[in-house]
Design a protein around this motif. Sequence first.
Motif, PDB file in Angstrom:
ATOM      1  N   HIS A 177     -36.079  29.528 -18.626  1.00 18.01           N
ATOM      2  CA  HIS A 177     -36.025  30.546 -19.687  1.00 18.01           C
ATOM      3  C   HIS A 177     -37.374  31.194 -19.983  1.00 18.01           C
ATOM      4  N   PHE A 178     -38.368  30.930 -19.140  1.00 15.94           N
ATOM      5  CA  PHE A 178     -39.687  31.536 -19.360  1.00 15.94           C
ATOM      6  C   PHE A 178     -39.880  32.673 -18.367  1.00 15.94           C
ATOM      7  N   SER A 179     -40.376  33.832 -18.889  1.00 15.31           N
ATOM      8  CA  SER A 179     -40.518  34.992 -18.003  1.00 15.31           C
ATOM      9  C   SER A 179     -41.502  34.707 -16.874  1.00 15.31           C
TER      10      SER A 179
ATOM     11  N   ARG B 245     -41.366  21.321 -24.815  1.00 16.38           N
ATOM     12  CA  ARG B 245     -41.041  21.425 -23.381  1.00 16.38           C
ATOM     13  C   ARG B 245     -41.138  20.023 -22.803  1.00 16.38           C
ATOM     14  N   LEU B 246     -40.030  19.543 -22.287  1.00 15.68           N
ATOM     15  CA  LEU B 246     -40.017  18.181 -21.757  1.00 15.68           C
ATOM     16  C   LEU B 246     -39.622  18.174 -20.287  1.00 15.68           C
ATOM     17  N   ALA B 247     -40.085  17.166 -19.577  1.00 10.34           N
ATOM     18  CA  ALA B 247     -39.692  16.998 -18.174  1.00 10.34           C
ATOM     19  C   ALA B 247     -38.180  16.776 -18.115  1.00 10.34           C
TER      20      ALA B 247
ATOM     21  N   ARG C  79     -36.226  14.754 -16.702  1.00  8.25           N
ATOM     22  CA  ARG C  79     -35.683  13.394 -16.858  1.00  8.25           C
ATOM     23  C   ARG C  79     -35.715  12.931 -18.321  1.00  8.25           C
ATOM     24  N   ALA C  80     -36.468  13.672 -19.166  1.00  7.16           N
ATOM     25  CA  ALA C  80     -36.583  13.259 -20.574  1.00  7.16           C
ATOM     26  C   ALA C  80     -35.587  13.996 -21.476  1.00  7.16           C
ATOM     27  N   TRP C  81     -34.768  14.860 -20.885  1.00  7.46           N
ATOM     28  CA  TRP C  81     -33.760  15.559 -21.686  1.00  7.46           C
ATOM     29  C   TRP C  81     -32.596  14.590 -21.971  1.00  7.46           C
ATOM     30  N   GLY C  82     -31.897  14.875 -23.055  1.00  7.89           N
ATOM     31  CA  GLY C  82     -30.669  14.123 -23.342  1.00  7.89           C
ATOM     32  C   GLY C  82     -30.906  12.796 -24.040  1.00  7.89           C
ATOM     33  N   HIS C  83     -32.098  12.601 -24.620  1.00  2.48           N
ATOM     34  CA  HIS C  83     -32.400  11.356 -25.334  1.00  2.48           C
ATOM     35  C   HIS C  83     -32.761  11.599 -26.803  1.00  2.48           C
ATOM     36  N   GLY C  84     -32.758  12.864 -27.189  1.00  6.17           N
ATOM     37  CA  GLY C  84     -33.122  13.171 -28.580  1.00  6.17           C
ATOM     38  C   GLY C  84     -34.626  13.223 -28.808  1.00  6.17           C
ATOM     39  N   TYR C  85     -35.444  13.217 -27.731  1.00  2.76           N
ATOM     40  CA  TYR C  85     -36.898  13.188 -27.913  1.00  2.76           C
ATOM     41  C   TYR C  85     -37.439  14.483 -28.532  1.00  2.76           C
ATOM     42  N   ALA C  86     -36.894  15.623 -28.084  1.00  2.92           N
ATOM     43  CA  ALA C  86     -37.424  16.899 -28.606  1.00  2.92           C
ATOM     44  C   ALA C  86     -37.145  17.009 -30.095  1.00  2.92           C
ATOM     45  N   THR C  87     -35.953  16.629 -30.491  1.00  3.01           N
ATOM     46  CA  THR C  87     -35.601  16.696 -31.916  1.00  3.01           C
ATOM     47  C   THR C  87     -36.471  15.728 -32.724  1.00  3.01           C
ATOM     48  N   GLU C  88     -36.699  14.541 -32.161  1.00  4.06           N
ATOM     49  CA  GLU C  88     -37.508  13.539 -32.870  1.00  4.06           C
ATOM     50  C   GLU C  88     -38.956  14.038 -33.049  1.00  4.06           C
TER      51      GLU C  88
ATOM     52  N   THR D 269     -30.677  32.837 -24.377  1.00  3.72           N
ATOM     53  CA  THR D 269     -29.899  32.144 -23.356  1.00  3.72           C
ATOM     54  C   THR D 269     -30.221  30.645 -23.291  1.00  3.72           C
ATOM     55  N   ASN D 270     -31.215  30.211 -24.058  1.00  6.40           N
ATOM     56  CA  ASN D 270     -31.689  28.819 -23.959  1.00  6.40           C
ATOM     57  C   ASN D 270     -30.913  27.929 -24.945  1.00  6.40           C
ATOM     58  N   GLY D 271     -29.696  27.605 -24.541  1.00  6.67           N
ATOM     59  CA  GLY D 271     -28.802  26.857 -25.425  1.00  6.67           C
ATOM     60  C   GLY D 271     -29.370  25.519 -25.863  1.00  6.67           C
ATOM     61  N   ARG D 272     -30.034  24.798 -24.964  1.00  2.00           N
ATOM     62  CA  ARG D 272     -30.550  23.457 -25.321  1.00  2.00           C
ATOM     63  C   ARG D 272     -31.629  23.577 -26.396  1.00  2.00           C
ATOM     64  N   SER D 273     -32.473  24.588 -26.253  1.00  2.00           N
ATOM     65  CA  SER D 273     -33.550  24.737 -27.228  1.00  2.00           C
ATOM     66  C   SER D 273     -32.991  25.203 -28.578  1.00  2.00           C
ATOM     67  N   LEU D 274     -32.007  26.099 -28.532  1.00  2.00           N
ATOM     68  CA  LEU D 274     -31.373  26.543 -29.789  1.00  2.00           C
ATOM     69  C   LEU D 274     -30.721  25.361 -30.487  1.00  2.00           C
TER      70      LEU D 274
ATOM     71  N   GLN E  42     -31.438  24.042 -34.235  1.00  2.00           N
ATOM     72  CA  GLN E  42     -30.381  23.889 -35.239  1.00  2.00           C
ATOM     73  C   GLN E  42     -30.327  22.467 -35.785  1.00  2.00           C
ATOM     74  N   ARG E  43     -30.531  21.485 -34.891  1.00  2.00           N
ATOM     75  CA  ARG E  43     -30.546  20.092 -35.377  1.00  2.00           C
ATOM     76  C   ARG E  43     -31.673  19.886 -36.391  1.00  2.00           C
ATOM     77  N   LEU E  44     -32.743  20.664 -36.225  1.00  2.00           N
ATOM     78  CA  LEU E  44     -33.884  20.519 -37.139  1.00  2.00           C
ATOM     79  C   LEU E  44     -33.698  21.335 -38.421  1.00  2.00           C
TER      80      LEU E  44
HETATM   81  C1  COA Z   1     -35.406  22.380 -24.959  1.00  2.00           C
HETATM   82  C2  COA Z   1     -35.457  20.904 -24.590  1.00  2.00           C
HETATM   83  C3  COA Z   1     -36.770  20.313 -25.079  1.00  2.00           C
HETATM   84  C4  COA Z   1     -34.266  20.210 -25.224  1.00  2.00           C
HETATM   85  O1  COA Z   1     -34.202  18.864 -24.835  1.00  2.00           O
HETATM   86  P1  COA Z   1     -32.936  17.963 -25.230  1.00  2.00           P
HETATM   87  O2  COA Z   1     -33.160  16.650 -24.656  1.00  2.00           O
HETATM   88  O3  COA Z   1     -31.704  18.708 -24.892  1.00  2.00           O
HETATM   89  O4  COA Z   1     -32.995  17.950 -26.805  1.00  2.00           O
HETATM   90  P2  COA Z   1     -33.024  16.707 -27.785  1.00  2.00           P
HETATM   91  O5  COA Z   1     -34.280  15.967 -27.626  1.00  2.00           O
HETATM   92  O6  COA Z   1     -32.722  17.203 -29.137  1.00  2.00           O
HETATM   93  O7  COA Z   1     -31.860  15.785 -27.249  1.00  2.00           O
HETATM   94  C5  COA Z   1     -30.532  16.024 -27.602  1.00  2.00           C
HETATM   95  C6  COA Z   1     -29.628  15.345 -26.642  1.00  2.00           C
HETATM   96  O8  COA Z   1     -29.977  13.970 -26.521  1.00  2.00           O
HETATM   97  C7  COA Z   1     -28.807  13.157 -26.812  1.00  2.00           C
HETATM   98  N1  COA Z   1     -29.276  11.860 -27.315  1.00  2.00           N
HETATM   99  C8  COA Z   1     -29.240  10.724 -26.589  1.00  2.00           C
HETATM  100  N2  COA Z   1     -29.794   9.725 -27.280  1.00  2.00           N
HETATM  101  C9  COA Z   1     -30.169  10.229 -28.475  1.00  2.00           C
HETATM  102  C10 COA Z   1     -30.790   9.675 -29.618  1.00  2.00           C
HETATM  103  N3  COA Z   1     -31.146   8.394 -29.659  1.00  2.00           N
HETATM  104  N4  COA Z   1     -31.059  10.493 -30.657  1.00  2.00           N
HETATM  105  C11 COA Z   1     -30.699  11.790 -30.627  1.00  2.00           C
HETATM  106  N5  COA Z   1     -30.111  12.368 -29.550  1.00  2.00           N
HETATM  107  C12 COA Z   1     -29.853  11.599 -28.485  1.00  2.00           C
HETATM  108  C13 COA Z   1     -28.036  14.027 -27.759  1.00  2.00           C
HETATM  109  O9  COA Z   1     -26.695  13.639 -27.822  1.00  2.00           O
HETATM  110  C14 COA Z   1     -28.190  15.383 -27.105  1.00  2.00           C
HETATM  111  O10 COA Z   1     -27.414  15.418 -25.958  1.00  2.00           O
HETATM  112  P3  COA Z   1     -26.584  16.722 -25.504  1.00  2.00           P
HETATM  113  O11 COA Z   1     -27.592  17.755 -25.137  1.00  2.00           O
HETATM  114  O12 COA Z   1     -25.814  16.257 -24.352  1.00  2.00           O
HETATM  115  O13 COA Z   1     -25.787  17.116 -26.704  1.00  2.00           O
HETATM  116  C15 COA Z   1     -35.392  20.727 -23.047  1.00  2.00           C
HETATM  117  O14 COA Z   1     -34.173  21.243 -22.602  1.00  2.00           O
HETATM  118  C16 COA Z   1     -36.528  21.433 -22.324  1.00  2.00           C
HETATM  119  O15 COA Z   1     -37.629  20.916 -22.214  1.00  2.00           O
HETATM  120  N6  COA Z   1     -36.247  22.626 -21.785  1.00  2.00           N
HETATM  121  C17 COA Z   1     -37.214  23.360 -21.010  1.00  2.00           C
HETATM  122  C18 COA Z   1     -38.325  23.943 -21.826  1.00  2.00           C
HETATM  123  C19 COA Z   1     -37.810  24.875 -22.890  1.00  2.00           C
HETATM  124  O16 COA Z   1     -36.901  25.646 -22.669  1.00  2.00           O
HETATM  125  N7  COA Z   1     -38.461  24.808 -24.061  1.00  2.00           N
HETATM  126  C20 COA Z   1     -38.067  25.578 -25.219  1.00  2.00           C
HETATM  127  C21 COA Z   1     -38.661  26.914 -25.246  1.00  2.00           C
HETATM  128  S1  COA Z   1     -38.183  27.778 -26.717  1.00  2.00           S
END
Ligand code: COA
Length: 358
Positions: free
Chosen positions: A227-229, A288-290, A292-301, A325-330, A334-336
């Motif tokens: 999602h970065f130009s 911005r996470l690697a 393998r670090a997605w899907g653990h809630g790290y960005a929200t934390e 278009t960056n659904g994961r970041s949105l 929103q979680r925050l």
């Molecule tokens: C944007 C980005 C940081 C989001 O990462 P992410 O891991 O999806 O976001 P979170 O840290 O909030 O994790 C949420 C997910 O972890 C899951 N999760 C697992 N264990 C969890 C826990 N203990 N606590 C909270 N969530 C947990 C959630 O259910 C959620 O999963 P889902 O996406 O399947 O619904 C990542 O996609 C990224 O680095 N993207 C590329 C860079 C980028 O676009 N940056 C933003 C520019 S604006």
Amino acid sequence: MLVVLSGLPGVGKTTLARELARSLGAPHVRVDAFEAALGVRDGDGDATGYRLAHAVAGDALRSGRHAVLDAVNPVRAARDGWRTLADEVGVPLLEVDVVCSDPALHERRVRERTADLPGQVVPTWEDVTGRPAWRRDPDEPAAVVVDTATTTVARAVGDLRARVHARPEQVAVPASLLAAGHRFGGWAARGEPEVVLRTERLLLRRWREADLEPFAAMNADPEVMEHFSSGPLDRAASDRLARYADACFEVHGFGLAAVERVGDGAFLGFCGLGRHRRRPESVEVGWRLARRAWGHGYATEAGRAWLEAAPRFGLERVACFVAATNGRSLAVAQRLGLVVQEEDVWAGQPVVVLSTPS
Ligand SMILES: CC(C)(COP(=O)(O)OP(=O)(O)OC[C@H]1O[C@@H](n2cnc3c(N)ncnc32)[C@H](O)[C@@H]1OP(=O)(O)O)[C@@H](O)C(=O)NCCC(=O)NCCS
């Protein structure tokens, strides 16, 4: 800052650019001068003059100076070129469209104009009126408009200078801190803690040399950079970004922290506060996470820790800019609890502007 003055021949760009450059102590980079030396004319479709101007402006910007660019910039590709240059060098961009709203005055200026450069062929009024109208595409960023029919050079220079200086935070990370010799960990000498914030599973800390390699691998991953130009970054651009992220702490007290997992010490990416070039007046939270670090809630934390800490840095409000278009970041935003404020278009890409609730 890169200041780009665009507009038709004869509107008064060069007079303005010269004065502005003089008052900023910046080089005046004039595409006409390169084209005159090369024996080509704007509109010939030869971009060599523009390429040379890029090289000269880029060199000035990399040495930490402002640059004032003066060109017709008649086509989108030319204007996008300056946006890319500012992005690549990591400096803010001020786009200025110079117009003359009085056609009779514009015509007189064009007809009375004489060449002031060796080899220059000045366009005729017929050349100027015979070319397609100068206009931005609707999805291009808005520019500051200077109408030379209704303002004086002194007033326009004063206004543009104020815009350059009213954004001190944009130039607040000095080039010396971003240079290749930047010492990660400069904080240690002052006894400042390496760890800025701590959460249950993460350390948000200043950067180390050892982060550069995993950071480069992450920035080279097309999925992470989707999602970065800029697209994926090469090693040099990735290292530059790490220096910037770390240098922000030196300048603002906050910055884009390296994210380390407690337990195994793995480098996961970054999360922190920074100023965006396009909206330097606000501070944004970013992540911005690697992969393998997605899907653990790290960005929200990590993002939550920064939002909770923001008042300590004197920040009442924190923004967040996310590609539409960056659904994961949105979803993180929103979680925050960040609230959508507006939708915008940056370099042709729809962007959602969010912020902490007021
Ligand atoms: C944007 C980005 C940081 C989001 O990462 P992410 O891991 O999806 O976001 P979170 O840290 O909030 O994790 C949420 C997910 O972890 C899951 N999760 C697992 N264990 C969890 C826990 N203990 N606590 C909270 N969530 C947990 C959630 O259910 C959620 O999963 P889902 O996406 O399947 O619904 C990542 O996609 C990224 O680095 N993207 C590329 C860079 C980028 O676009 N940056 C933003 C520019 S604006």
